[in-house]
Design an enzyme around this catalytic site. Structure first.
Site, PDB file in Angstrom:
ATOM      1  CE  LYS A   1     -76.362 -97.040 -71.604  1.00 40.41           C
ATOM      2  NZ  LYS A   1     -76.655 -96.193 -72.994  1.00 40.41           N
TER       3      LYS A   1
ATOM      4  CE1 TYR B   1     -59.204 -82.120 -45.374  1.00 33.86           C
ATOM      5  CE2 TYR B   1     -61.259 -83.293 -46.368  1.00 33.86           C
ATOM      6  CZ  TYR B   1     -59.777 -83.273 -45.585  1.00 33.86           C
ATOM      7  OH  TYR B   1     -59.405 -84.580 -45.446  1.00 33.86           O
TER       8      TYR B   1
HETATM    9  C1  LIG Z   1     -77.856 -95.891 -73.331  1.00 29.83           C
HETATM   10  C2  LIG Z   1     -78.384 -96.244 -74.338  1.00 29.83           C
HETATM   11  C3  LIG Z   1     -79.945 -96.523 -74.592  1.00 29.83           C
HETATM   12  C4  LIG Z   1     -80.699 -96.330 -73.537  1.00 29.83           C
HETATM   13  O1  LIG Z   1     -80.764 -94.959 -73.266  1.00 29.83           O
HETATM   14  P1  LIG Z   1     -82.158 -94.554 -72.205  1.00 29.83           P
HETATM   15  O2  LIG Z   1     -82.374 -93.164 -72.100  1.00 29.83           O
HETATM   16  O3  LIG Z   1     -81.296 -94.812 -70.769  1.00 29.83           O
HETATM   17  O4  LIG Z   1     -83.222 -95.287 -72.187  1.00 29.83           O
HETATM   18  C5  LIG Z   1     -80.184 -96.661 -75.692  1.00 29.83           C
HETATM   19  N1  LIG Z   1     -79.724 -97.028 -76.878  1.00 29.83           N
HETATM   20  C6  LIG Z   1     -78.307 -96.684 -77.041  1.00 29.83           C
HETATM   21  C7  LIG Z   1     -77.495 -96.678 -78.251  1.00 29.83           C
HETATM   22  C8  LIG Z   1     -77.676 -96.279 -75.748  1.00 29.83           C
HETATM   23  O5  LIG Z   1     -76.303 -96.016 -75.709  1.00 29.83           O
END
Ligand SMILES: *Cc1c(COP(=O)(O)O)cnc(C)c1O
Length: 385
Positions: free
Chosen positions: A30, A257
């Protein structure tokens, strides 16, 4: 941002070797593979034995299919009814936690003479997606009886898998297993049950079940300081820039800044052509970068496009020398956790926070790297090519 695909492949191999035989590895890609490139990460993962990809929205799934990925893709979260035709067209696996979505998906799939694979999401304590564990059996029985759906998976998620206190995770595992027992009693077989993210994969072997869903760990980043380590798993991403300007400033001169820095004496400073517009934390007199393998502290407030550092203690630093913002240089390293502390966030947001403005450069040291994973990757001599 340099992404070492050989290192990524080595990490997936080490994770595979660390896993019990028969455990399916689901690669979570993702948010553009946590900023590393969804298609690139997915292809390495699948090449190294991952059986499935997981994403959070339809566009992310479509990108993978457009790139020719034919492996199963589990779409996490919940879908609007209007998204269901595309899910069928792209041959996606649907996460479902609501009866109405299951019914709509069933109607559509049935009308097309198809059976859509479904993973039912159980809320065992995360308090977001999924049907509450204590009320889940009805939904599962309904899904199981729908001709347009194929009940393939059952899953849940941990809000606290990577901290030392695992008591809530154990509570959740208990809830999930109780439901699993009820299902077995009802004669419903669900082949793919999964609970673990990276933290759970490392520290909760009893919760591995049929599959794990890992995103962060293959990138060589651990979800916390306390979770178990797998020797040899190393960071895949390095963020580099160069010194655009090196100059002397005098006692009392200001930098940046808001006049947040005033030189206490003569100083040699460097200007980096990156800032929070690239995903570097917006900091004030906080944090450091690596120049010639040494730490150069950030001075003043950085801006959208520039960050200033103190080079007084690094006299060999010169204009256009390489600077590491995240990753290794010589014996020194800046980890995503260091950047997270300066940014007031977690390593996940540091990784996904590197903006598209930073070109991704893929280093494919693949087979050579794989043959000698003990060897540290050579610091590459060029950026932005
Ligand atoms: C993002 C996500 C994962 C992966 O988690 P990591 O800690 O990056 O391995 C697994 N399950 C769900 C439902 C997620 O949203």
């Amino acid at each position: 941002m340099e992404i070492d695909l050989g290192r990524l492949a080595a990490n997936f191999r080490l994770i595979r070797e660390d896993s019990p035989a028969g455990l399916e590895i689901g690669s979570v890609v993702k948010d553009n593979g946590y900023g590393f490139g969804a298609v690139a990460v997915a292809n390495v993962a699948l090449g190294r034995g991952a059986g499935r990809l997981l994403v959070s929205n339809l566009d992310e799934a479509a990108e993978l299919r457009d790139a020719g990925v034919s492996a199963p893709i589990l779409l996490m979260g919940e879908r609007m009814e209007a998204e269901l035709p595309a899910c069928l067209e792209l041959n996606l696996t649907l996460a479902v936690g609501e009866l109405a979505v299951a019914e709509a998906a069933n109607r559509l799939a049935e009308s097309l003479g198809l059976a859509l694979a479904v993973h039912v999401k159980i809320d065992t304590g995360m308090g977001r997606y999924g049907v509450r564990w204590s009320e889940a059996l009805g939904l599962l029985e309904s899904v199981n009886s729908m001709p347009g759906l194929r009940l393939e998976g059952l899953f849940s998620h941990f809000p606290m898998s990577d901290e030392s206190d695992k008591s809530f995770a154990f509570e959740q595992i208990g809830r999930f297993q109780a439901l699993n027992g009820e299902l077995e009693q009802a004669g419903i077989i669900v082949p793919c049950r999964h609970l673990c993210n990276s933290g759970g994969f490392l520290d909760l072997p009893d919760a591995h079940l049929d599959m794990v869903r890992i995103g962060l760990l293959p990138l060589g980043v651990y979800p916390s300081k306390v979770c178990r380590r797998i020797p040899g798993v190393e960071p895949v991403g390095t963020v580099k820039t160069r010194l655009a300007v090196v100059k002397k400033i005098h006692k009392g001169d200001n930098v940046g800044y808001g006049l947040r820095y005033q030189a206490p004496g003569e100083r040699r400073i460097g200007v980096l052509p990156v800032g929070y517009g690239d995903g570097y934390p917006r900091v004030r007199n906080q944090g450091h970068v690596l120049v010639h393998g040494k730490r150069a502290p950030v001075i003043g407030a950085n801006a959208m496009d520039s960050t200033m550092v103190d080079l007084t203690a690094i006299p060999e630093a010169d204009a256009w020398d390489e600077v590491v913002l995240m990753g290794r240089q010589g014996e020194s390293e800046i980890t995503p956790h260091d950047l997270a502390a300066w940014k007031g966030t977690v390593s996940y947001e540091v990784l996904t926070g590197w903006r598209s403005r930073l070109p991704r450069v893929y280093l494919d040291s693949a087979s050579a790297q794989e043959d000698s994973i003990q060897a540290k990757p050579e610091p590459a001599g060029s950026i932005g090519v």
